[in-house]
Design a protein around this motif. Structure first.
Motif, PDB file in Angstrom:
ATOM      1  N   VAL A  19      24.138  69.467  23.198  1.00 26.52           N
ATOM      2  CA  VAL A  19      25.472  69.484  22.604  1.00 26.52           C
ATOM      3  C   VAL A  19      26.035  68.077  22.512  1.00 26.52           C
ATOM      4  O   VAL A  19      26.556  67.653  21.467  1.00 26.52           O
ATOM      5  CB  VAL A  19      26.408  70.392  23.434  1.00 26.52           C
ATOM      6  CG1 VAL A  19      27.821  70.336  22.897  1.00 26.52           C
ATOM      7  CG2 VAL A  19      25.892  71.817  23.438  1.00 26.52           C
ATOM      8  N   GLY A  20      25.914  67.324  23.619  1.00 27.92           N
ATOM      9  CA  GLY A  20      26.499  65.995  23.668  1.00 27.92           C
ATOM     10  C   GLY A  20      25.882  65.057  22.644  1.00 27.92           C
ATOM     11  O   GLY A  20      26.600  64.325  21.950  1.00 27.92           O
ATOM     12  N   ASP A  29      26.132  58.275  31.661  1.00 31.86           N
ATOM     13  CA  ASP A  29      27.235  58.473  30.722  1.00 31.86           C
ATOM     14  C   ASP A  29      26.665  58.873  29.375  1.00 31.86           C
ATOM     15  O   ASP A  29      25.762  58.207  28.869  1.00 31.86           O
ATOM     16  CB  ASP A  29      28.013  57.166  30.557  1.00 31.86           C
ATOM     17  CG  ASP A  29      29.110  57.055  31.592  1.00 31.86           C
ATOM     18  OD1 ASP A  29      29.772  58.082  31.850  1.00 31.86           O
ATOM     19  OD2 ASP A  29      29.296  55.950  32.130  1.00 31.86           O
ATOM     20  N   LEU A  30      27.222  59.940  28.790  1.00 27.98           N
ATOM     21  CA  LEU A  30      26.743  60.364  27.464  1.00 27.98           C
ATOM     22  C   LEU A  30      26.838  59.246  26.422  1.00 27.98           C
ATOM     23  O   LEU A  30      25.855  59.007  25.709  1.00 27.98           O
ATOM     24  CB  LEU A  30      27.551  61.573  26.982  1.00 27.98           C
ATOM     25  CG  LEU A  30      26.882  62.932  27.050  1.00 27.98           C
ATOM     26  CD1 LEU A  30      27.810  63.977  26.462  1.00 27.98           C
ATOM     27  CD2 LEU A  30      25.549  62.930  26.294  1.00 27.98           C
ATOM     28  N   PRO A  31      27.964  58.539  26.326  1.00 25.93           N
ATOM     29  CA  PRO A  31      28.047  57.471  25.314  1.00 25.93           C
ATOM     30  C   PRO A  31      26.985  56.402  25.526  1.00 25.93           C
ATOM     31  O   PRO A  31      26.403  55.884  24.572  1.00 25.93           O
ATOM     32  CB  PRO A  31      29.449  56.887  25.522  1.00 25.93           C
ATOM     33  CG  PRO A  31      30.230  57.980  26.172  1.00 25.93           C
ATOM     34  CD  PRO A  31      29.256  58.728  27.026  1.00 25.93           C
ATOM     35  N   LEU A  59      21.880  70.821  32.181  1.00 26.08           N
ATOM     36  CA  LEU A  59      21.757  69.464  31.670  1.00 26.08           C
ATOM     37  C   LEU A  59      21.115  69.476  30.276  1.00 26.08           C
ATOM     38  O   LEU A  59      21.524  68.723  29.382  1.00 26.08           O
ATOM     39  CB  LEU A  59      20.923  68.617  32.635  1.00 26.08           C
ATOM     40  CG  LEU A  59      20.755  67.163  32.233  1.00 26.08           C
ATOM     41  CD1 LEU A  59      22.105  66.490  32.031  1.00 26.08           C
ATOM     42  CD2 LEU A  59      19.952  66.405  33.283  1.00 26.08           C
ATOM     43  N   LEU A 117      27.012  65.886  19.231  1.00 30.67           N
ATOM     44  CA  LEU A 117      28.350  65.335  18.987  1.00 30.67           C
ATOM     45  C   LEU A 117      28.266  63.842  18.660  1.00 30.67           C
ATOM     46  O   LEU A 117      29.120  63.300  17.978  1.00 30.67           O
ATOM     47  CB  LEU A 117      29.252  65.539  20.208  1.00 30.67           C
ATOM     48  CG  LEU A 117      29.722  66.969  20.476  1.00 30.67           C
ATOM     49  CD1 LEU A 117      30.514  67.039  21.781  1.00 30.67           C
ATOM     50  CD2 LEU A 117      30.578  67.475  19.325  1.00 30.67           C
ATOM     51  N   ASP A 139      21.302  71.802  28.047  1.00 31.96           N
ATOM     52  CA  ASP A 139      22.332  72.223  27.115  1.00 31.96           C
ATOM     53  C   ASP A 139      23.341  71.106  26.865  1.00 31.96           C
ATOM     54  O   ASP A 139      23.741  70.843  25.735  1.00 31.96           O
ATOM     55  CB  ASP A 139      23.044  73.455  27.692  1.00 31.96           C
ATOM     56  CG  ASP A 139      24.273  73.810  26.903  1.00 31.96           C
ATOM     57  OD1 ASP A 139      24.097  74.456  25.866  1.00 31.96           O
ATOM     58  OD2 ASP A 139      25.390  73.419  27.316  1.00 31.96           O
ATOM     59  N   GLY A 140      23.718  70.422  27.972  1.00 35.49           N
ATOM     60  CA  GLY A 140      24.674  69.327  27.842  1.00 35.49           C
ATOM     61  C   GLY A 140      24.138  68.225  26.947  1.00 35.49           C
ATOM     62  O   GLY A 140      24.864  67.677  26.108  1.00 35.49           O
ATOM     63  N   LEU A 141      22.857  67.906  27.127  1.00 38.24           N
ATOM     64  CA  LEU A 141      22.248  66.853  26.304  1.00 38.24           C
ATOM     65  C   LEU A 141      22.220  67.268  24.841  1.00 38.24           C
ATOM     66  O   LEU A 141      22.541  66.469  23.958  1.00 38.24           O
ATOM     67  CB  LEU A 141      20.822  66.571  26.796  1.00 38.24           C
ATOM     68  CG  LEU A 141      20.713  65.784  28.099  1.00 38.24           C
ATOM     69  CD1 LEU A 141      19.275  65.803  28.601  1.00 38.24           C
ATOM     70  CD2 LEU A 141      21.178  64.359  27.892  1.00 38.24           C
TER      71      LEU A 141
END
Lengths: 220, 454
Positions: free
Chosen positions: A18-19, A104-106, A12, A22, A14-16
């Motif tokens: 990178v996300g 949700d990332l957005p 998570l 972006l 890492d996801g945060l």
């Protein structure tokens, strides 16, 4: 916008990183309360995404220590414990917003933009200067009816300058906004990005203050 | 089940009644004995008196027999006419008799006391043989009179009993009810409680007999409340521990969907896959935990070879090991025992230990599983060459969801908790110690009771 991410789950975290990168943020990530405290002491962040259950303590303690130092840093709590009493505790402890896992990332990016612009005293999602309007959620600009697209780093520099028009931002300050800890700072990127921005916005949009840094032209 | 009040009432009533009845029987018996004794004494006295009267020759017996007209025999209506007297010549002729005596001889028996039935009336008779005069004197006493005496005494006892026992029954009924009031009060207090209220019963003074019950109830409330709290914290932890990897999965999936370049997309997908594997393991461990906690050790299990269980678990985990060029070395040793204890618990414990060891070991290293006999137990050791458990974490590694600050993020914090729970069920222990030359050595100490000699 440079964010500190505090999350102990590796995937998570890492996801945060990178996300949110972006989504136009610069990110640094740590896994423990101790690392978070150290990172916050060193400063340079515009906001923080904070997990509550960390291996060496609660995120609420990190938040408490931060507020006790008088910091007004916008903080978004991210946790699996998202029942109403938990939200109340988190918000009352000084958090600006609260998001339950999974999310949700957005939406996370939008909430971060919202608390960050509130922190700067702006209510609208658009920044305007000299006919340029900057849409922070889409990383796009519009000038004289023309749509402009920017790279992430160009956008970051432009946003930093527009947040405080008139303030001169030095190269180190801009580099800090551009790079997280993991990234190596390239020697002349700031110059290259400013050059590219001038090509898109017009040569006189950004002014060079020799030996000090950059600012938006026409500022008081 | 009848009510406690009715039960107590019946017990008390029957006990009181039985006591009363036996008292009556006793009194009746002793009265009868006394009456017999007194009346027999009177009979013999009267017999000897008549005998001595006629021995004097002042009374002419033959004369008297002519003079005294025998009255017809009548039932003694009351206590008058109690005694009847007959004087018979030894040759069998009636010499004389008293007015209330029957026609027939009162007895055919010898001298002394005897009992006989004459004309349907039972008599107690004392006879004296006067050899000098050649007569036999018989004094008889109707048994019916004696019975009546005893019956009158008994009736004198029964009548008040018949009056008092219903009164007593009423008093007992009310008394028992009053005595049970504290119990009713407690029942009402319990009935009025919501299901969520597990606080101790109010500290009001209660009778000594109820105190053990309130204490037991409060103890139960405490245990239920602790179990519930345990359950709640487990659920909260489980929710957190599951939601975090789900959040990670979702984030990676969204990154893969929005990635501007192929490299970012591919990294996200690779992480996604790893995350799914990890979440899968976590779910399996949560289920294992629940099963281990519910598993009872009491049942008999078909015996299996412990080496077989180790081989099976190692086989299961082989793909995991191969992925990182690791291998599991089994050293089951000689004289491998037959496991009769719960095989599921042992294999769940082993699986988690070996999985942990594989995860901790660097790529290409081996994980050694060995078996040896030690005192009254079999010890199954799992050894790796990983970083080992940090000293600060040792005390807490078997806590559920505890992940040491130094461990890699892939663990759920459940593995060792499952091992500890399984060992507790089976009566064994988990020993954790640094391995010589680096790494960790985890040992399952399985008690001999879990085995049968091979």
């Amino acid at each position: 916008m440079r964010l500190l991410i505090v999350e102990d789950d590796e995937m998570l975290r890492d996801g945060l990183s990178v996300g949110l990168r972006l989504a136009g943020f610069t990110t640094d990530a740590v896994a423990t309360c101790a690392d978070a405290d150290a990172a916050l002491e060193s400063g340079g962040f515009d906001g923080m995404v904070l997990d509550l259950m960390l291996p060496d303590g609660s995120g609420l303690d990190v938040l408490g220590r931060l507020r006790a130092r008088g910091s007004r840093l916008p903080v978004l709590l991210l946790t699996a414990r998202d029942r109403s009493p938990d939200r109340v505790t988190g918000l009352d402890a000084g958090a600006d917003d609260y998001l339950g896992k999974p999310f949700d990332l957005p939406e996370l990016a939008a909430r971060l933009r919202a608390i960050l612009r509130r922190g700067e005293g702006r209510a609208a999602g658009l920044m305007e200067w000299n006919g340029l309007s900057l849409d922070l959620s889409r990383m796009e600009g519009r000038i004289a009816g023309r749509e402009l697209r920017f790279s992430r780093r160009e956008f970051t520099i432009l946003q930093a300058l527009m947040e405080r028009p008139g303030t001169i931002l030095g190269k180190p300050a801009l580099e800090e906004r551009l790079y997280g800890w993991q990234e190596d700072v390239e020697s002349n990127t700031v110059e290259v990005h400013v050059h590219n921005l001038r090509a898109k916005l017009g040569a006189s949009f950004i002014e060079t203050v020799r030996g000090v840094g950059y600012r938006l032209a026409g500022a008081p | 089940m009848i009510s406690m009040r009715a039960r107590l009432f019946l017990i008390l009533l029957v006990a009181t009644g039985a006591l009363w009845l036996s008292a009556i029987l006793w009194i009746q018996h002793s009265t009868r004995a006394e009456v017999e004794r007194v009346l027999d004494a009177r009979l013999s006295e009267a017999g000897r008196m008549v005998s001595s009267l006629i021995s004097d020759h002042r009374v002419d017996v033959a004369q008297a027999a002519v003079m005294v007209q025998p009255e017809p025999f009548t039932e003694p209506a009351d206590y008058v006419h109690q005694l009847s007297c007959q004087i018979w010549a030894l040759d069998g002729t009636l010499v004389g008799q008293s007015g209330s005596a029957p026609e027939q001889p009162l007895t055919q028996g010898d001298a002394g006391f005897s009992q006989s039935i004459v004309d349907g009336v039972e008599w107690r008779v004392y006879s004296v043989v006067n050899e000098d005069l050649g007569v036999r004197v018989m004094i008889g006493d109707s048994m019916r009179v004696r019975d009546r005496l005893v019956n009158d005494v008994t009736a004198g006892l029964l009548l008040p009993a018949a009056l008092i026992i219903p009164l007593l029954a009423g008093l007992i009924w009310i008394g028992v009810g009053r005595g049970l009031v504290p119990l009713d009060r407690m029942a009402q207090a319990l009935a009025a409680r919501p299901a969520t209220d597990l606080s101790p019963l109010p500290d009001a003074p209660v009778p000594r007999e109820i105190r053990p019950m309130t204490a037991a109830l409060n103890g139960l409330f405490r245990r239920v409340s602790a179990a519930r709290e345990h359950e709640r914290s487990f659920t909260a932890f489980a929710a957190h521990e599951l939601k975090t990897p789900l959040a990670g999965l979702k984030t990676q999936a969204q990154i893969a969907a929005m990635a501007p370049d192929e490299a970012t997309r591919r990294t996200a997908l690779a992480r996604l896959e790893r995350g799914v594997n990890r979440t899968d393991r976590m779910v399996r461990q949560l289920l294992d935990m629940a099963t281990v906690e519910a598993e009872a050790e009491s049942r008999e299990h078909p015996p299996v070879s412990l080496a077989g269980v180790i081989a099976e678990v190692a086989d299961d985990l082989a793909p995991l090991a191969q992925g990182r060029a690791q291998h599991i070395v089994q050293d089951a040793g000689a004289g491998c025992p037959l496991l009769t204890g719960n095989r599921f618990l042992v294999s769940a414990a082993l699986r988690n230990l070996i999985e942990n060891a594989l995860q901790a070991s660097p790529d290409g290293q081996e994980v050694r599983v060995s078996l040896r006999h030690e005192g009254a137990a079999w010890v199954c050791a799992v050894q790796d060459r990983g970083p080992g458990i940090a000293a600060a974490d040792r005390a807490r590694v078997t806590d559920r969801f505890y992940r040491g600050a130094g461990t890699q993020a892939d663990g759920s914090g459940l593995g060792l908790a499952i091992v500890a729970a399984a060992m507790e069920r089976i009566g064994g222990t988990l020993r954790l110690a640094p391995r010589e030359g680096g790494g960790e050595m985890a040992e399952l100490v399985l008690p001999d009771t879990a085995f049968r000699a091979a």
